[in-house]
Design a protein around this motif. Sequence first.
Motif, PDB file in Angstrom:
ATOM      1  N   THR A 134      42.229  43.609  39.639  1.00  0.00           N
ATOM      2  CA  THR A 134      41.766  43.654  38.252  1.00  0.00           C
ATOM      3  C   THR A 134      42.943  43.969  37.345  1.00  0.00           C
ATOM      4  O   THR A 134      43.691  44.926  37.598  1.00  0.00           O
ATOM      5  CB  THR A 134      40.683  44.743  38.084  1.00  0.00           C
ATOM      6  OG1 THR A 134      39.591  44.422  38.943  1.00  0.00           O
ATOM      7  CG2 THR A 134      40.192  44.811  36.649  1.00  0.00           C
ATOM      8  N   ARG A 135      43.113  43.149  36.299  1.00  0.00           N
ATOM      9  CA  ARG A 135      44.186  43.370  35.360  1.00  0.00           C
ATOM     10  C   ARG A 135      43.579  43.348  33.951  1.00  0.00           C
ATOM     11  O   ARG A 135      43.297  42.279  33.395  1.00  0.00           O
ATOM     12  CB  ARG A 135      45.250  42.269  35.526  1.00  0.00           C
ATOM     13  CG  ARG A 135      46.680  42.603  35.046  1.00  0.00           C
ATOM     14  CD  ARG A 135      46.752  42.963  33.643  1.00  0.00           C
ATOM     15  NE  ARG A 135      48.078  43.390  33.184  1.00  0.00           N
ATOM     16  CZ  ARG A 135      48.261  44.465  32.433  1.00  0.00           C
ATOM     17  NH1 ARG A 135      47.255  45.245  32.108  1.00  0.00           N
ATOM     18  NH2 ARG A 135      49.462  44.756  31.978  1.00  0.00           N
ATOM     19  N   ASN A 136      43.329  44.551  33.410  1.00  0.00           N
ATOM     20  CA  ASN A 136      42.762  44.688  32.072  1.00  0.00           C
ATOM     21  C   ASN A 136      43.809  45.299  31.147  1.00  0.00           C
ATOM     22  O   ASN A 136      44.459  46.275  31.512  1.00  0.00           O
ATOM     23  CB  ASN A 136      41.535  45.607  32.083  1.00  0.00           C
ATOM     24  CG  ASN A 136      40.378  45.031  32.888  1.00  0.00           C
ATOM     25  OD1 ASN A 136      40.352  43.834  33.207  1.00  0.00           O
ATOM     26  ND2 ASN A 136      39.421  45.870  33.230  1.00  0.00           N
TER      27      ASN A 136
ATOM     28  N   GLN B 258      47.133  34.884  40.242  1.00  0.00           N
ATOM     29  CA  GLN B 258      48.192  35.858  40.483  1.00  0.00           C
ATOM     30  C   GLN B 258      48.705  36.366  39.139  1.00  0.00           C
ATOM     31  O   GLN B 258      48.953  35.583  38.212  1.00  0.00           O
ATOM     32  CB  GLN B 258      49.359  35.238  41.268  1.00  0.00           C
ATOM     33  CG  GLN B 258      50.461  36.261  41.542  1.00  0.00           C
ATOM     34  CD  GLN B 258      51.657  35.713  42.300  1.00  0.00           C
ATOM     35  OE1 GLN B 258      52.212  36.363  43.149  1.00  0.00           O
ATOM     36  NE2 GLN B 258      52.066  34.504  41.972  1.00  0.00           N
ATOM     37  N   CYS B 259      48.877  37.668  39.047  1.00  0.00           N
ATOM     38  CA  CYS B 259      49.469  38.261  37.854  1.00  0.00           C
ATOM     39  C   CYS B 259      50.974  38.034  37.887  1.00  0.00           C
ATOM     40  O   CYS B 259      51.595  38.095  38.952  1.00  0.00           O
ATOM     41  CB  CYS B 259      49.160  39.751  37.803  1.00  0.00           C
ATOM     42  SG  CYS B 259      49.754  40.524  36.296  1.00  0.00           S
ATOM     43  N   ALA B 260      51.565  37.800  36.707  1.00  0.00           N
ATOM     44  CA  ALA B 260      53.020  37.621  36.621  1.00  0.00           C
ATOM     45  C   ALA B 260      53.764  38.832  37.167  1.00  0.00           C
ATOM     46  O   ALA B 260      54.907  38.730  37.590  1.00  0.00           O
ATOM     47  CB  ALA B 260      53.430  37.385  35.169  1.00  0.00           C
ATOM     48  N   GLY B 261      53.102  40.000  37.164  1.00  0.00           N
ATOM     49  CA  GLY B 261      53.743  41.240  37.598  1.00  0.00           C
ATOM     50  C   GLY B 261      53.543  41.553  39.070  1.00  0.00           C
ATOM     51  O   GLY B 261      53.986  42.610  39.532  1.00  0.00           O
TER      52      GLY B 261
ATOM     53  N   GLY C  25      48.060  34.290  35.848  1.00  0.00           N
ATOM     54  CA  GLY C  25      46.756  34.891  35.534  1.00  0.00           C
ATOM     55  C   GLY C  25      46.529  35.172  34.062  1.00  0.00           C
ATOM     56  O   GLY C  25      45.400  35.085  33.569  1.00  0.00           O
ATOM     57  N   ALA C  26      47.602  35.484  33.338  1.00  0.00           N
ATOM     58  CA  ALA C  26      47.493  35.884  31.933  1.00  0.00           C
ATOM     59  C   ALA C  26      46.805  34.840  31.045  1.00  0.00           C
ATOM     60  O   ALA C  26      46.279  35.174  29.982  1.00  0.00           O
ATOM     61  CB  ALA C  26      48.874  36.183  31.370  1.00  0.00           C
ATOM     62  N   ARG C  27      46.813  33.565  31.473  1.00  0.00           N
ATOM     63  CA  ARG C  27      46.195  32.515  30.635  1.00  0.00           C
ATOM     64  C   ARG C  27      44.700  32.344  30.926  1.00  0.00           C
ATOM     65  O   ARG C  27      44.016  31.627  30.194  1.00  0.00           O
ATOM     66  CB  ARG C  27      46.899  31.172  30.827  1.00  0.00           C
ATOM     67  CG  ARG C  27      48.430  31.243  30.788  1.00  0.00           C
ATOM     68  CD  ARG C  27      48.992  31.730  29.476  1.00  0.00           C
ATOM     69  NE  ARG C  27      50.426  32.037  29.611  1.00  0.00           N
ATOM     70  CZ  ARG C  27      51.040  33.057  29.038  1.00  0.00           C
ATOM     71  NH1 ARG C  27      50.377  33.882  28.244  1.00  0.00           N
ATOM     72  NH2 ARG C  27      52.324  33.265  29.233  1.00  0.00           N
TER      73      ARG C  27
ATOM     74  N   ASP D  84      55.553  38.607  25.546  1.00  0.00           N
ATOM     75  CA  ASP D  84      55.355  39.138  26.889  1.00  0.00           C
ATOM     76  C   ASP D  84      55.220  37.929  27.811  1.00  0.00           C
ATOM     77  O   ASP D  84      55.167  36.795  27.339  1.00  0.00           O
ATOM     78  CB  ASP D  84      54.075  39.991  26.905  1.00  0.00           C
ATOM     79  CG  ASP D  84      54.054  40.970  28.065  1.00  0.00           C
ATOM     80  OD1 ASP D  84      54.987  40.948  28.895  1.00  0.00           O
ATOM     81  OD2 ASP D  84      53.103  41.758  28.137  1.00  0.00           O
ATOM     82  N   TYR D  85      55.161  38.187  29.139  1.00  0.00           N
ATOM     83  CA  TYR D  85      54.978  37.096  30.105  1.00  0.00           C
ATOM     84  C   TYR D  85      55.997  35.972  29.929  1.00  0.00           C
ATOM     85  O   TYR D  85      55.665  34.787  29.858  1.00  0.00           O
ATOM     86  CB  TYR D  85      53.529  36.561  30.055  1.00  0.00           C
ATOM     87  CG  TYR D  85      52.545  37.617  30.481  1.00  0.00           C
ATOM     88  CD1 TYR D  85      52.539  38.083  31.791  1.00  0.00           C
ATOM     89  CD2 TYR D  85      51.656  38.182  29.577  1.00  0.00           C
ATOM     90  CE1 TYR D  85      51.665  39.088  32.186  1.00  0.00           C
ATOM     91  CE2 TYR D  85      50.775  39.178  29.958  1.00  0.00           C
ATOM     92  CZ  TYR D  85      50.787  39.619  31.269  1.00  0.00           C
ATOM     93  OH  TYR D  85      49.922  40.611  31.652  1.00  0.00           O
ATOM     94  N   LYS D  86      57.275  36.377  29.850  1.00  0.00           N
ATOM     95  CA  LYS D  86      58.387  35.436  29.801  1.00  0.00           C
ATOM     96  C   LYS D  86      59.489  35.982  30.709  1.00  0.00           C
ATOM     97  O   LYS D  86      59.566  37.195  30.909  1.00  0.00           O
ATOM     98  CB  LYS D  86      58.908  35.293  28.361  1.00  0.00           C
ATOM     99  CG  LYS D  86      57.873  34.658  27.414  1.00  0.00           C
ATOM    100  CD  LYS D  86      58.396  34.481  26.002  1.00  0.00           C
ATOM    101  CE  LYS D  86      57.362  33.712  25.168  1.00  0.00           C
ATOM    102  NZ  LYS D  86      57.846  33.416  23.818  1.00  0.00           N
TER     103      LYS D  86
HETATM  104 MO    MO Z   1      48.683  39.448  34.534  1.00  0.00          MO
END
Ligand code: MO
Length: 466
Positions: free
Chosen positions: A138-140, A185-188, A297-299, A322-324
Motif C-alpha cells: 500500500t502506497r498512500n 511497482q512503486c518507483a521507490g 505505480g504512481a500513475r 517527483d517520480y523522476k
Molecule cells: Mo509509488
Amino acid sequence: APQYPRYTRAEVSQHRTPSERVWVTHGSDVFDVTDFVELHPGGPDKILLAAGGALEPFWALYAVHSQPHVLELLQEYKVGELSPEEAAPPPGDTRDPFAGDPPRHPALRVNSLKPFNAEPPPELLTQSFLTPNELFFTRNHLPVPSVEPGSYRLRVEVPGGRSLSLSLAELRQRFPKHEVTATLQCAGNRRSEMSRVRPVKGLSWDIGAISTARWAGARLRDVLLAAGLANKNGQEWHVCFEGLDEDASGTRYGASIPLERAMDPRAEVILAYEMNGQELPRDHGFPVRVVVPGVVGARSVKWLRSVEVSPAESPSHWQQNDYKGFCPSVDWDSVDFQKAPAIQELPVQSAITEPRPGAAVPEGEITVRGYAWSGGGREVIRVDVSLDGGRTWQEAELCPRPQRGRAWAWALWELRAPVAAGARLELVCKAVDRGYNGQPDSVEGIWNLRGVLSNAWHRVPVTVTR
Ligand code: MO
Ligand code: MTE
C-alpha cells in the motif's frame, strides 16, 4: 450457544507472540491459537505471520486450509467474537485526518502509519502469483477518503467532447468489463538499498513495494470515446487523473499518462472497480482506480475523482516535481525537476525473496526464490542467479505463468542448487527482458537523490550450516 466476549481488531492485534498469547480471526470469530502454534503442520513461523489478524489472506495462499476439518479444529480455540462495529470505520477523532483509514492486516511491514505505507514480508510475496488483497503493498500519500458508493460520480472531461458524470452503476453497465492481470511497482521499491550508499529522501522500502493482482473494470479508451474524444492528429496530449484524497489545504493527488497509451487497445489501461474478484479495498482505491499496466505505480491513481484530456501533463506535484530520475551528482541544491521526464515505463527488475539476507541455510540443497518484472509489457525471458557474488551464474526456472497478450505481470522464479556446509554465499539475481535489457551490477551508478528506479543486481549473503 455460548456468549463470547467481543473484541475490536485493535485488541486482537495486541496478541502476536506466545507471551502475549497468539490470536487470529476468521470471519467474525476470534481464536487464541497459542497452544496450536507448535503443532502447526506448516511450522510455527508460518502461523505467526498471521498473528494478530485475519487468517483469510493466508488461507488464500495455502489452499490446504480451506477444508471443513480445519475450521472444526479451529473452533476448539475460539475465545471471542469481533465487535459488530468493526465492519465500519472507527468513529472519527475529527482532528486526526487519518482516523477514518481502514483496518490493515498486521502481517504488513509498515514504513509509515500516517499516511499508510506498507509492504508484505518478502517470503510471502512470492507464495502466490496473485497477491492477496490484504497483503498487497500500500502506497498512500494522504488519508484514505471515505466514499459513499451510491453517490460516487466520476467526472470525465474531453475538450470538444461532452463532459460525463458517471455513477458506479453506469461505469459497470455502459462499458464492457475488461480484465487484466498486472503487477504494480512503486518507483521507490528497493530504495533502502540506495540509501545504504548515501542517504536519499523517501520511504525506506525493502523489496516488497511490488504486488500483482487481477484487475477488472472499464477500458479508459471506451470511456474517452463515449465522451466524444476526437482524433488529436498525432499531437502529444495527456490524460490527467485526480484522486479524491486531499491534504489539509485541499490539494489532491494527481498524475497523468500520454493520451496515446490511454487510447491504445493493446495497452489495456482500465478504470478498475475489482481487484482479484472482489470490489476494490479502500486502501487500493475504492470504488474506482486507474490501472496502467507496465507503468510506474504512481500513475495508477486511486479513489478516482476525475479524468481530463489535456494538451499538458498533470500539474500535480507528483507528476511535475517527483517520480523522476537524475544523475548521481545531482543534489537538492542543483536539482531541476523540469529537466527530466516523468517516469512512465519502468526498467527491468528482479529480487530474491527467499532466503533472507543473513539467513543460515542447511547444507544439501538450497532453494532460491524471487520475482522478476519489466515495464512496458516487456516479458522477462531469463533470470540468472549466482551463488558466488556474480562470478559464476546459473539460469533459474521461471514458474509457469498464466499469460495472455503482453507480459504485464511478474514472473516468479526458483533455483535449486547443491551447497556444502560452512560455505558463505553471496546470492545474486538479475533478470533480462524481451528487449535484452539487463540490470546494473551495482547501486552506485544509478544512485539518485529521490531513491527511485533502484534495480541493481539483488545481493543476499547467507551461510550454510551443517
Ligand atoms: Mo509509488
Ligand atoms: N492514487 C492516489 N489517489 N493517491 C495516492 O497516494 N499513490 C500512488 C498510486 N496511486 C496514490 C495513488 C503510488 S505512488 C503508487 S506506487 C500506487 O498508487 C500504489 O498502489 P497501491 O497502494 O494499491 O499498491
